[in-house]
Design a protein around this motif. Sequence first.
Motif, PDB file in Angstrom:
ATOM      1  N   TRP A 115       3.373  -8.162   0.803  1.00 58.34           N
ATOM      2  CA  TRP A 115       3.762  -6.804   1.240  1.00 58.34           C
ATOM      3  C   TRP A 115       3.055  -6.443   2.536  1.00 58.34           C
ATOM      4  O   TRP A 115       3.677  -5.947   3.470  1.00 58.34           O
ATOM      5  N   THR A 133       7.224   2.042   3.772  1.00 65.34           N
ATOM      6  CA  THR A 133       7.491   1.400   2.489  1.00 65.34           C
ATOM      7  C   THR A 133       8.214   2.420   1.618  1.00 65.34           C
ATOM      8  O   THR A 133       7.679   3.489   1.330  1.00 65.34           O
ATOM      9  N   ASN A 144      10.199  -2.504   2.768  1.00 69.31           N
ATOM     10  CA  ASN A 144       9.714  -2.000   4.055  1.00 69.31           C
ATOM     11  C   ASN A 144      10.873  -1.843   5.030  1.00 69.31           C
ATOM     12  O   ASN A 144      11.753  -2.704   5.098  1.00 69.31           O
TER      13      ASN A 144
END
Length: 208
Positions: A115, A133, A144
């Motif tokens: 992430w 996000t 994202n």
Amino acid sequence: MALLTKTPYKAREFDLSGLVGISDKTMETHFGLYAGYVKNTNTLNEQLVELTQTGKVGTPAYAEMTRRLGFEYNGMVLHEWYFGNMTKTGNGGEISSSSELGRALGESFGDLETWRKDFVGVGGMRGVGWAVTYLDPASGRLSNHWITLHEDGNIAGFKPIVVMDVWEHAFLLDYKPADRPKYIESFLANLDVSAAEARLGGAERPIG
């Protein structure tokens, strides 16, 4: 269409002096810019209400103001999300893999590091905009996204969880344009994880 608010929006206050890698001068300048979005949102709303009441809906002036309102209003709200997910406590940025946010990011991206790499990659893209996000309420998954010009790129129905401003005014007093990655690392170091987790759980105070 005008927002038709009975009372004008008020600029919110955020205590963010002493951030890691982001100077107080930058934040002072940034707060002033944010206040401008609030002011312009109120002005446009008032003007659109007047045009509506005087039968001028559909005129070129009405159309242009309506389009501009999307830019100013989203600029106001995105800044509130941005300021609201930073902390000056010095212990920001550490997301526990066992926390609700950590588990959600892990389920969506495989692990927290993936992430983070993806978020940094989005934030480092050429051009000015926002890295966000989002939570898809329908699936519960996080992803994202890049937003440019505030109103372009917002995902309909998705909820912002982590919001980072990467317009140059957010870092140019502290870093050269080519050093945007250093600013991104500073933002992540100042990330208020508890605020992001509150958004994920729907507990954050409404904006406005």
